[in-house]
Design a protein around this motif. Sequence first.
Motif, PDB file in Angstrom:
ATOM      1  N   ILE A 228      29.006 112.155 125.416  1.00 48.38           N
ATOM      2  CA  ILE A 228      28.013 111.012 125.572  1.00 48.38           C
ATOM      3  C   ILE A 228      28.028 110.240 127.034  1.00 48.38           C
ATOM      4  CG2 ILE A 228      27.853 108.789 124.062  1.00 48.38           C
ATOM      5  CD1 ILE A 228      28.317 110.579 121.835  1.00 48.38           C
ATOM      6  N   GLU A 229      28.531 109.802 127.386  1.00 44.24           N
ATOM      7  CA  GLU A 229      29.131 108.720 128.825  1.00 44.24           C
ATOM      8  C   GLU A 229      27.758 109.956 130.036  1.00 44.24           C
ATOM      9  OE1 GLU A 229      32.709 107.496 128.775  1.00 44.24           O
ATOM     10  OE2 GLU A 229      32.504 106.172 126.754  1.00 44.24           O
ATOM     11  N   HIS A 230      28.604 111.045 130.085  1.00 42.83           N
ATOM     12  CA  HIS A 230      28.297 112.015 131.260  1.00 42.83           C
ATOM     13  C   HIS A 230      27.056 112.334 130.792  1.00 42.83           C
ATOM     14  CE1 HIS A 230      27.630 115.346 133.784  1.00 42.83           C
ATOM     15  NE2 HIS A 230      27.736 115.729 132.656  1.00 42.83           N
TER      16      HIS A 230
ATOM     17  N   PRO B  13      19.960 109.255 132.829  1.00 45.07           N
ATOM     18  CA  PRO B  13      20.136 108.569 132.729  1.00 45.07           C
ATOM     19  C   PRO B  13      18.609 107.231 131.955  1.00 45.07           C
ATOM     20  CG  PRO B  13      19.722 109.281 134.714  1.00 45.07           C
ATOM     21  CD  PRO B  13      20.685 110.108 133.797  1.00 45.07           C
ATOM     22  N   LEU B  14      17.425 108.105 132.422  1.00 44.12           N
ATOM     23  CA  LEU B  14      16.276 107.227 132.335  1.00 44.12           C
ATOM     24  C   LEU B  14      15.627 107.341 130.840  1.00 44.12           C
ATOM     25  CD1 LEU B  14      14.617 107.584 136.470  1.00 44.12           C
ATOM     26  CD2 LEU B  14      16.273 105.929 135.380  1.00 44.12           C
ATOM     27  N   HIS B  15      16.171 108.553 130.217  1.00 41.04           N
ATOM     28  CA  HIS B  15      15.356 108.975 128.652  1.00 41.04           C
ATOM     29  C   HIS B  15      15.194 108.204 127.744  1.00 41.04           C
ATOM     30  CE1 HIS B  15      13.782 111.962 126.221  1.00 41.04           C
ATOM     31  NE2 HIS B  15      14.722 112.562 125.872  1.00 41.04           N
ATOM     32  N   ARG B  16      14.230 107.763 126.878  1.00 41.98           N
ATOM     33  CA  ARG B  16      14.222 106.967 126.186  1.00 41.98           C
ATOM     34  C   ARG B  16      14.237 108.516 124.436  1.00 41.98           C
ATOM     35  NH1 ARG B  16      13.038 102.023 126.507  1.00 41.98           N
ATOM     36  NH2 ARG B  16      12.716 100.941 128.527  1.00 41.98           N
ATOM     37  N   PRO B  17      15.375 108.387 124.139  1.00 39.31           N
ATOM     38  CA  PRO B  17      15.413 110.000 122.923  1.00 39.31           C
ATOM     39  C   PRO B  17      14.548 110.129 121.980  1.00 39.31           C
ATOM     40  CG  PRO B  17      17.203 108.120 122.900  1.00 39.31           C
ATOM     41  CD  PRO B  17      16.527 107.088 123.278  1.00 39.31           C
ATOM     42  N   SER B  18      14.294 110.822 121.511  1.00 36.86           N
ATOM     43  CA  SER B  18      13.016 111.056 120.116  1.00 36.86           C
ATOM     44  C   SER B  18      13.139 110.093 119.417  1.00 36.86           C
ATOM     45  CB  SER B  18      13.457 112.296 119.907  1.00 36.86           C
ATOM     46  OG  SER B  18      14.922 113.150 119.371  1.00 36.86           O
ATOM     47  N   MET B  19      13.864 109.486 119.151  1.00 32.84           N
ATOM     48  CA  MET B  19      13.946 109.120 117.518  1.00 32.84           C
ATOM     49  C   MET B  19      13.196 107.310 118.189  1.00 32.84           C
ATOM     50  SD  MET B  19      16.758 106.719 115.435  1.00 32.84           S
ATOM     51  CE  MET B  19      17.566 108.392 115.325  1.00 32.84           C
ATOM     52  N   TYR B  20      13.444 107.243 119.689  1.00 28.68           N
ATOM     53  CA  TYR B  20      12.672 106.143 119.978  1.00 28.68           C
ATOM     54  C   TYR B  20      11.116 106.064 120.385  1.00 28.68           C
ATOM     55  CZ  TYR B  20      10.652 103.446 123.829  1.00 28.68           C
ATOM     56  OH  TYR B  20       9.536 101.924 124.400  1.00 28.68           O
ATOM     57  N   GLN B  21      10.920 107.578 120.760  1.00 30.21           N
ATOM     58  CA  GLN B  21       9.681 108.146 120.718  1.00 30.21           C
ATOM     59  C   GLN B  21       8.483 107.875 119.037  1.00 30.21           C
ATOM     60  OE1 GLN B  21       9.291 112.419 123.126  1.00 30.21           O
ATOM     61  NE2 GLN B  21      11.108 111.303 123.649  1.00 30.21           N
ATOM     62  N   ASP B  22       9.355 108.354 118.134  1.00 28.82           N
ATOM     63  CA  ASP B  22       8.983 108.294 117.393  1.00 28.82           C
ATOM     64  C   ASP B  22       8.689 106.572 116.385  1.00 28.82           C
ATOM     65  OD1 ASP B  22       8.602 111.326 116.580  1.00 28.82           O
ATOM     66  OD2 ASP B  22      10.941 110.764 115.420  1.00 28.82           O
TER      67      ASP B  22
ATOM     68  N   ALA C 129      21.207 128.687 113.425  1.00 27.15           N
ATOM     69  CA  ALA C 129      20.870 127.572 113.597  1.00 27.15           C
ATOM     70  C   ALA C 129      21.615 127.050 115.536  1.00 27.15           C
ATOM     71  CB  ALA C 129      22.120 126.650 112.807  1.00 27.15           C
ATOM     72  N   GLY C 130      21.960 126.044 115.458  1.00 28.94           N
ATOM     73  CA  GLY C 130      22.435 125.865 116.714  1.00 28.94           C
ATOM     74  C   GLY C 130      22.283 123.763 117.934  1.00 28.94           C
ATOM     75  N   ILE C 131      22.264 123.134 118.782  1.00 28.51           N
ATOM     76  CA  ILE C 131      21.275 122.462 119.418  1.00 28.51           C
ATOM     77  C   ILE C 131      21.522 122.742 120.388  1.00 28.51           C
ATOM     78  CG2 ILE C 131      23.948 121.665 117.910  1.00 28.51           C
ATOM     79  CD1 ILE C 131      25.343 120.933 120.455  1.00 28.51           C
ATOM     80  N   ALA C 132      20.462 121.439 120.883  1.00 25.56           N
ATOM     81  CA  ALA C 132      19.563 121.365 122.389  1.00 25.56           C
ATOM     82  C   ALA C 132      19.976 120.261 123.183  1.00 25.56           C
ATOM     83  CB  ALA C 132      17.946 121.579 122.138  1.00 25.56           C
ATOM     84  N   LEU C 133      20.636 120.628 123.785  1.00 31.20           N
ATOM     85  CA  LEU C 133      20.836 119.113 125.152  1.00 31.20           C
ATOM     86  C   LEU C 133      19.931 119.008 125.839  1.00 31.20           C
ATOM     87  CD1 LEU C 133      24.587 119.370 125.575  1.00 31.20           C
ATOM     88  CD2 LEU C 133      22.845 117.658 123.893  1.00 31.20           C
ATOM     89  N   ILE C 134      18.585 118.845 125.933  1.00 34.37           N
ATOM     90  CA  ILE C 134      17.861 119.288 126.486  1.00 34.37           C
ATOM     91  C   ILE C 134      16.786 118.185 126.157  1.00 34.37           C
ATOM     92  CG2 ILE C 134      15.298 120.158 126.628  1.00 34.37           C
ATOM     93  CD1 ILE C 134      16.501 123.215 125.655  1.00 34.37           C
ATOM     94  N   ALA C 135      15.969 117.083 126.959  1.00 34.63           N
ATOM     95  CA  ALA C 135      15.134 116.398 126.589  1.00 34.63           C
ATOM     96  C   ALA C 135      13.916 115.768 127.408  1.00 34.63           C
ATOM     97  CB  ALA C 135      16.010 114.516 128.040  1.00 34.63           C
TER      98      ALA C 135
ATOM     99  N   THR D  62      17.419 103.518 120.438  1.00 31.24           N
ATOM    100  CA  THR D  62      15.805 102.891 119.821  1.00 31.24           C
ATOM    101  C   THR D  62      16.019 101.308 119.849  1.00 31.24           C
ATOM    102  OG1 THR D  62      14.867 105.571 118.921  1.00 31.24           O
ATOM    103  CG2 THR D  62      14.386 103.671 117.826  1.00 31.24           C
ATOM    104  N   LEU D  63      17.317 101.610 118.690  1.00 31.98           N
ATOM    105  CA  LEU D  63      17.276  99.889 118.043  1.00 31.98           C
ATOM    106  C   LEU D  63      17.565  99.006 119.179  1.00 31.98           C
ATOM    107  CD1 LEU D  63      19.798 100.013 115.444  1.00 31.98           C
ATOM    108  CD2 LEU D  63      17.420  99.322 115.520  1.00 31.98           C
ATOM    109  N   MET D  64      17.417  98.715 120.289  1.00 32.45           N
ATOM    110  CA  MET D  64      17.591  98.576 121.745  1.00 32.45           C
ATOM    111  C   MET D  64      16.935  98.394 122.352  1.00 32.45           C
ATOM    112  SD  MET D  64      20.249  96.415 120.099  1.00 32.45           S
ATOM    113  CE  MET D  64      19.833  95.623 121.694  1.00 32.45           C
ATOM    114  N   ASP D  65      15.576  99.170 122.371  1.00 30.48           N
ATOM    115  CA  ASP D  65      14.599  99.505 123.240  1.00 30.48           C
ATOM    116  C   ASP D  65      14.832  99.552 124.918  1.00 30.48           C
ATOM    117  OD1 ASP D  65      12.242 100.023 124.125  1.00 30.48           O
ATOM    118  OD2 ASP D  65      11.819  97.749 123.896  1.00 30.48           O
ATOM    119  N   ILE D  66      15.772 100.839 124.573  1.00 31.44           N
ATOM    120  CA  ILE D  66      16.970 101.327 125.955  1.00 31.44           C
ATOM    121  C   ILE D  66      17.025 102.615 126.126  1.00 31.44           C
ATOM    122  CG2 ILE D  66      18.292  98.811 126.212  1.00 31.44           C
ATOM    123  CD1 ILE D  66      20.720 100.301 125.366  1.00 31.44           C
ATOM    124  N   THR D  67      17.392 102.723 127.640  1.00 38.07           N
ATOM    125  CA  THR D  67      17.698 104.132 127.981  1.00 38.07           C
ATOM    126  C   THR D  67      18.305 104.607 127.323  1.00 38.07           C
ATOM    127  OG1 THR D  67      18.231 103.047 130.347  1.00 38.07           O
ATOM    128  CG2 THR D  67      15.047 103.407 129.736  1.00 38.07           C
ATOM    129  N   MET D  68      19.091 105.786 127.728  1.00 42.81           N
ATOM    130  CA  MET D  68      20.025 105.954 127.470  1.00 42.81           C
ATOM    131  C   MET D  68      21.146 105.180 128.715  1.00 42.81           C
ATOM    132  SD  MET D  68      19.425 110.071 126.363  1.00 42.81           S
ATOM    133  CE  MET D  68      21.325 110.565 126.467  1.00 42.81           C
TER     134      MET D  68
END
Length: 321
Positions: free
Chosen positions: A250-252, A259-268, A124-130, A202-208
């Motif tokens: 999270i802040e970093h 900073p310009l990325h919209r997460p995958s949940m927004y894309q869905d 298992a694991g995690i991805a910090l990849i946009a 996603t809720l606010m329609d904003i970037t990270m």
Amino acid sequence: MKIAVIGAGAMGLRYGVLLQEVGNDVDFVEPWEPSYRAIRKQGGVYVSRDHQNQHLVPVDVYLPSEYDQNPELVILFTKQMQSDEAMHACSHFIGEHTYVLTNQNGIGSVDVIRKFVPDERIIAGIALIATVLDAPGKVDFMGAKGAAHTQLVNVTEKPDAFTLKVVQEFEKAGMNPTLQTNYKGTLWSKLLMNSVINTLCTLMDITMGEYVAYSGAHALTRRLIEEGYEAGRADGVQFMQSREEMAKIIEHESSKVNPLHRPSMYQDMVNGRPTEVDYINGYIVKAAKKHGLEAKSHEMLVDLLHLAEQVQQLKSTDAAD
């Protein structure tokens, strides 16, 4: 290494293409037929990086029913709610020595994978990849080459020789893997990040970056982290970071890395697909309730996200009419 990637979405394509580039024999097994047809018609996948230099990367893609090879490693990268159906459809090529790796968002897929392979062969694991899927068969890698980070962990918390080989291939592919031995702690670290960034952006329609620029972002982040930590600790999680360290990560990631990325949940959401909120904030709510606790902020976010999904569906229906 012979690798089959189940799911040719944004992250499945990124993992598969990067691993193929460094000499692995990679096949994509795509249950979603529009994606399968697009990739077959194109003769591969169109890959961009930060919206530039789009080029065609030849890949081999199959429907689950077509695939009859014997991969050493299967990488599951469908959405969480599709994991069970995908694993059943692909079970015929998962052999007695095949390992299955998942870096999906949220928590839940390992319980599905356990139906097909023992814990000793689950990574298992995690991805910090946009990464953004612009269209079926068209993917945009966000961030500079080699800037991505992954964390891998055996469900048994006992790395074996094959896992070390996987780590080596990830390193060659520029995915900067860290091998962990804390299964729950590793997954919960990304779960907490997603429960803040994915859902709120996603809720606010904003970037990270727009989220962390908000004057109240730190306090809001800490409120959600506090609830998550209480639920996780009650569920036996040994967290790898303190609450404040988690907030700083999270802040970093939001202000410096993507900073310009919209997460995958927004894309869905914008593409009319169900989101994974039930496997992220919803998982925290479920863990809290199991131990007689409450996670009211996360519960509210789940309700609001489902309301937003319904509104989006109504808008799509009206536009079609």
